[in-house]
Design a protein around this motif. Structure first.
Motif, PDB file in Angstrom:
ATOM      1  N   ASN A 177     -34.100 -53.084  78.259  1.00  0.00           N
ATOM      2  CA  ASN A 177     -33.994 -51.564  77.975  1.00  0.00           C
ATOM      3  C   ASN A 177     -34.322 -50.817  79.050  1.00  0.00           C
ATOM      4  N   GLY A 178     -33.809 -51.247  80.407  1.00  0.00           N
ATOM      5  CA  GLY A 178     -33.843 -50.323  81.837  1.00  0.00           C
ATOM      6  C   GLY A 178     -35.212 -49.949  82.141  1.00  0.00           C
ATOM      7  N   LYS A 179     -35.986 -50.775  81.902  1.00  0.00           N
ATOM      8  CA  LYS A 179     -37.406 -50.578  82.502  1.00  0.00           C
ATOM      9  C   LYS A 179     -37.639 -51.278  83.885  1.00  0.00           C
ATOM     10  N   ASN A 180     -36.576 -51.334  84.509  1.00  0.00           N
ATOM     11  CA  ASN A 180     -36.557 -52.082  85.825  1.00  0.00           C
ATOM     12  C   ASN A 180     -36.422 -51.419  87.279  1.00  0.00           C
ATOM     13  N   GLN A 181     -36.988 -50.089  87.191  1.00  0.00           N
ATOM     14  CA  GLN A 181     -37.240 -49.475  88.559  1.00  0.00           C
ATOM     15  C   GLN A 181     -38.875 -49.199  88.718  1.00  0.00           C
ATOM     16  N   TYR A 182     -39.095 -48.712  89.876  1.00  0.00           N
ATOM     17  CA  TYR A 182     -40.410 -48.457  89.937  1.00  0.00           C
ATOM     18  C   TYR A 182     -41.220 -47.990  89.124  1.00  0.00           C
ATOM     19  N   PRO A 183     -42.341 -48.528  88.418  1.00  0.00           N
ATOM     20  CA  PRO A 183     -43.136 -47.706  87.511  1.00  0.00           C
ATOM     21  C   PRO A 183     -44.065 -46.724  88.381  1.00  0.00           C
TER      22      PRO A 183
ATOM     23  N   ILE B 254     -47.851 -48.037  84.138  1.00  0.00           N
ATOM     24  CA  ILE B 254     -47.203 -47.291  83.164  1.00  0.00           C
ATOM     25  C   ILE B 254     -48.254 -46.782  82.289  1.00  0.00           C
ATOM     26  N   PRO B 255     -48.037 -45.586  81.819  1.00  0.00           N
ATOM     27  CA  PRO B 255     -49.222 -44.951  80.598  1.00  0.00           C
ATOM     28  C   PRO B 255     -49.621 -46.066  79.670  1.00  0.00           C
ATOM     29  N   GLU B 256     -48.364 -46.655  78.957  1.00  0.00           N
ATOM     30  CA  GLU B 256     -48.665 -47.515  77.878  1.00  0.00           C
ATOM     31  C   GLU B 256     -49.725 -48.636  78.501  1.00  0.00           C
ATOM     32  N   LEU B 257     -49.817 -49.228  79.481  1.00  0.00           N
ATOM     33  CA  LEU B 257     -50.548 -50.194  79.946  1.00  0.00           C
ATOM     34  C   LEU B 257     -52.194 -49.695  80.307  1.00  0.00           C
TER      35      LEU B 257
ATOM     36  N   TRP C 275     -47.024 -63.561  86.723  1.00  0.00           N
ATOM     37  CA  TRP C 275     -46.631 -61.786  86.555  1.00  0.00           C
ATOM     38  C   TRP C 275     -47.338 -61.096  87.497  1.00  0.00           C
ATOM     39  N   LYS C 276     -48.647 -61.342  87.866  1.00  0.00           N
ATOM     40  CA  LYS C 276     -49.572 -60.373  88.741  1.00  0.00           C
ATOM     41  C   LYS C 276     -49.554 -59.182  88.081  1.00  0.00           C
ATOM     42  N   VAL C 277     -50.044 -59.134  87.018  1.00  0.00           N
ATOM     43  CA  VAL C 277     -50.471 -57.641  86.593  1.00  0.00           C
ATOM     44  C   VAL C 277     -52.018 -57.741  86.547  1.00  0.00           C
ATOM     45  N   GLY C 278     -52.475 -56.769  87.345  1.00  0.00           N
ATOM     46  CA  GLY C 278     -54.026 -56.772  87.223  1.00  0.00           C
ATOM     47  C   GLY C 278     -54.521 -55.274  87.198  1.00  0.00           C
ATOM     48  N   TRP C 279     -55.675 -54.903  87.271  1.00  0.00           N
ATOM     49  CA  TRP C 279     -56.394 -53.570  86.864  1.00  0.00           C
ATOM     50  C   TRP C 279     -57.623 -53.302  87.456  1.00  0.00           C
ATOM     51  N   VAL C 280     -57.939 -52.105  87.507  1.00  0.00           N
ATOM     52  CA  VAL C 280     -59.201 -51.579  88.020  1.00  0.00           C
ATOM     53  C   VAL C 280     -59.853 -50.696  87.110  1.00  0.00           C
ATOM     54  N   CYS C 281     -61.049 -50.721  86.772  1.00  0.00           N
ATOM     55  CA  CYS C 281     -61.606 -49.659  85.931  1.00  0.00           C
ATOM     56  C   CYS C 281     -62.910 -49.139  86.691  1.00  0.00           C
ATOM     57  N   ALA C 282     -62.928 -47.721  86.724  1.00  0.00           N
ATOM     58  CA  ALA C 282     -63.975 -47.289  87.422  1.00  0.00           C
ATOM     59  C   ALA C 282     -64.157 -45.929  87.410  1.00  0.00           C
ATOM     60  N   ARG C 283     -65.129 -45.156  87.831  1.00  0.00           N
ATOM     61  CA  ARG C 283     -65.106 -43.565  87.649  1.00  0.00           C
ATOM     62  C   ARG C 283     -63.994 -43.136  88.554  1.00  0.00           C
TER      63      ARG C 283
ATOM     64  N   THR D  24     -48.905 -52.696  98.077  1.00  0.00           N
ATOM     65  CA  THR D  24     -47.503 -52.938  97.184  1.00  0.00           C
ATOM     66  C   THR D  24     -46.696 -51.608  96.786  1.00  0.00           C
ATOM     67  N   TYR D  25     -47.572 -50.482  96.688  1.00  0.00           N
ATOM     68  CA  TYR D  25     -47.416 -49.202  95.916  1.00  0.00           C
ATOM     69  C   TYR D  25     -47.357 -49.524  94.590  1.00  0.00           C
ATOM     70  N   VAL D  26     -46.327 -50.250  93.947  1.00  0.00           N
ATOM     71  CA  VAL D  26     -46.334 -50.816  92.672  1.00  0.00           C
ATOM     72  C   VAL D  26     -45.514 -52.141  92.401  1.00  0.00           C
ATOM     73  N   ASN D  27     -45.958 -52.883  91.400  1.00  0.00           N
ATOM     74  CA  ASN D  27     -45.205 -54.043  91.044  1.00  0.00           C
ATOM     75  C   ASN D  27     -45.028 -54.218  89.685  1.00  0.00           C
ATOM     76  N   ALA D  28     -44.332 -55.397  89.480  1.00  0.00           N
ATOM     77  CA  ALA D  28     -44.130 -55.984  87.986  1.00  0.00           C
ATOM     78  C   ALA D  28     -43.686 -54.919  86.919  1.00  0.00           C
ATOM     79  N   GLY D  29     -43.047 -53.930  87.011  1.00  0.00           N
ATOM     80  CA  GLY D  29     -42.565 -53.054  86.163  1.00  0.00           C
ATOM     81  C   GLY D  29     -42.597 -53.577  84.642  1.00  0.00           C
ATOM     82  N   PRO D  30     -41.441 -54.249  84.318  1.00  0.00           N
ATOM     83  CA  PRO D  30     -41.295 -54.648  83.064  1.00  0.00           C
ATOM     84  C   PRO D  30     -42.432 -55.903  82.409  1.00  0.00           C
ATOM     85  N   PHE D  31     -43.201 -56.341  83.331  1.00  0.00           N
ATOM     86  CA  PHE D  31     -44.210 -57.055  82.968  1.00  0.00           C
ATOM     87  C   PHE D  31     -45.507 -56.297  82.432  1.00  0.00           C
ATOM     88  N   GLN D  32     -45.712 -55.106  83.114  1.00  0.00           N
ATOM     89  CA  GLN D  32     -46.947 -54.334  82.673  1.00  0.00           C
ATOM     90  C   GLN D  32     -46.664 -54.102  81.283  1.00  0.00           C
ATOM     91  N   HIS D  33     -45.399 -53.890  80.782  1.00  0.00           N
ATOM     92  CA  HIS D  33     -45.035 -53.742  79.290  1.00  0.00           C
ATOM     93  C   HIS D  33     -45.484 -55.051  78.475  1.00  0.00           C
TER      94      HIS D  33
END
Ligand code: PMP
Ligand code: GLN
Length: 388
Positions: free
Chosen positions: A58-64, A69-72, A242-250, A265-274
């Protein structure tokens, strides 16, 4: 043309090919069962896979967006609230990264000045030493001692100095399967507060706990504001590629980490973030059954390794169990792992590569149990050859 050799910068000298690459290549080359590198041989929940496929179709293949992505980011904030009662603002306190690996690298690169010290525990995940070195910082290591991989609180206190910038903590812990207890984490937290230093926590196995509970360091008094909490979807949802990780902090810490991250990387794994966003919202029962399946695998492999004559240290979480080969009359885990494919058709990982104190790590060998039960059974049958 000017030429300066060796080409590898001095701060990276001594970091050769990772043990995971070496051992996985050996497994392929010899057709062995790969209980070395930690990756599952089955897929995770179909909801996670379907959401990524839908995103691709569904076209989520460009730079996130740069921060993810806000959903993630919303799903990560809900996840921290739901599981740990930790509140994070999805816009300013959550950052999506290229796996936990990039989150660790970006945290160290952005938070450490040259010459700062990083306190961590050994055995340590291999990227810690390399990232501390790339950041121009120094590691100060406190040893976890088998059989229960506890540590001496005085030794931890002694590892702090006026140059300490942060503590880098991994729980549940690779390669030992240790889950740090609340009391142990309180000791770490007390020292962080006393010395006014930051903590970076690697919690990629947060949902893969079989005994006890995972306590995020950020939940302890005084730690929410000084902890960079890192996790990843790879282990929980069996999608390590898939290499989707995250950081939570103040916000000011996230902003610092983002500054480094955007130039890695700037960004990665756009569709996998979904896909991971869908996974984080799955019901608790799904997370529990993923852990329960893995617990059975841990039990099956741990029993089999003991039957093969190895000393087995109890694993309470992660994908891994550590053994001591001295009961087989052997002492060199690296030589043991290099010969294991030929002797038994099985690949494992020598823990010595995770130690500064090489003599402490030398006889220890890690096996991964994130494999199908029939694969574990076959590996165990092959390992019985060690007794003869
Ligand atoms: N930390 C630990 C302790 C790990 O075992 C791993 C293994 N992959 C990572 C970080 C890296 O996670 P990711 O694949 O999300 O980069
Ligand atoms: N985390 C995985 C392990 O410990 C490997 C990841 C990697 O290959 N760098 O086996």
């Amino acid at each position: 043309m000017s030429r300066r050799e060796p080409y590898l910068a001095s701060r990276l000298q001594g970091f050769g090919t990772t043990i995971f690459a070496e051992m996985s290549a050996l497994a392929v080359e010899t057709g062995s069962i790969n209980l070395g590198q930690g990756f599952p041989d089955t897929d995770g929940p179909h909801e996670v896979l379907d959401a990524a496929v839908d995103a691709i179709r569904n076209g989520k293949n460009q730079y996130p967006p740069g921060p993810g992505i806000p959903e993630l980011r919303d799903a990560i904030a809900r996840h921290q609230q739901h599981w740990y009662s930790l509140e994070y603002d999805a816009d300013t306190e959550v950052l999506v990264t290229a796996g936990a690996t990039e989150a660790i690298a970006a945290s160290l690169l952005s938070l450490c000045e040259l010459g700062d010290e990083v306190v961590t525990f050994e055995p340590y995940y291999d990227s810690y030493a390399a990232c501390i070195a790339m950041a121009g910082a120094q590691r100060r290591v406190v040893q976890l001692q088998p059989p229960d991989y506890s540590f001496d609180v005085d030794a931890l206190a002694a590892a702090f100095s006026p140059r300490t910038r942060l503590v880098l903590l991994n729980s549940p812990h690779n390669p030992t399967g240790k889950v740090f207890s609340r009391a142990e984490l309180e000791a770490v937290a007390r020292l962080c507060v006393e010395h006014d230093v930051l903590a970076v926590t690697d919690e990629v196995y947060e949902h893969l706990v079989f005994d006890g509970e995972h306590v995020p360091l950020a939940t302890l008094p005084g730690m929410r504001e000084r902890t960079v909490t890192i996790s990843s979807g790879g282990k929980t949802f069996s999608c390590t590629g898939w290499k989707v990780g995250w950081v939570c902090a103040r916000p000011d810490l996230v902003s610092a980490v983002r500054t480094a991250k955007q130039f890695l990387t700037y960004v990665n794994a756009g569709p996998f973030q979904h896909g991971i966003a869908a996974g984080l919202d799955l019901p608790d029962s799904t997370f529990r059954s993923l852990a329960a399946e893995l617990r059975e695998k841990r039990d099956r492999l741990s029993r089999g390794l003991a039957d093969a004559g190895l000393i087995v240290f109890a694993s309470h979480g992660t994908y891994f169990v550590t053994t001591d080969i001295r009961s087989l009359g052997e002492h060199d885990g690296l030589a043991f792992c290099r010969s294991l494919p030929e002797r038994c058709g099985v690949v494992a990982v020598p823990n010595v590569v995770f130690y500064d104190d090489r003599s402490a790590g030398l006889p220890l060998v890690r096996f991964a149990f994130c494999k199908r039960l029939d694969v574990i059974d076959e590996a165990v049958a092959r390992l019985k050859a060690l007794r003869t």
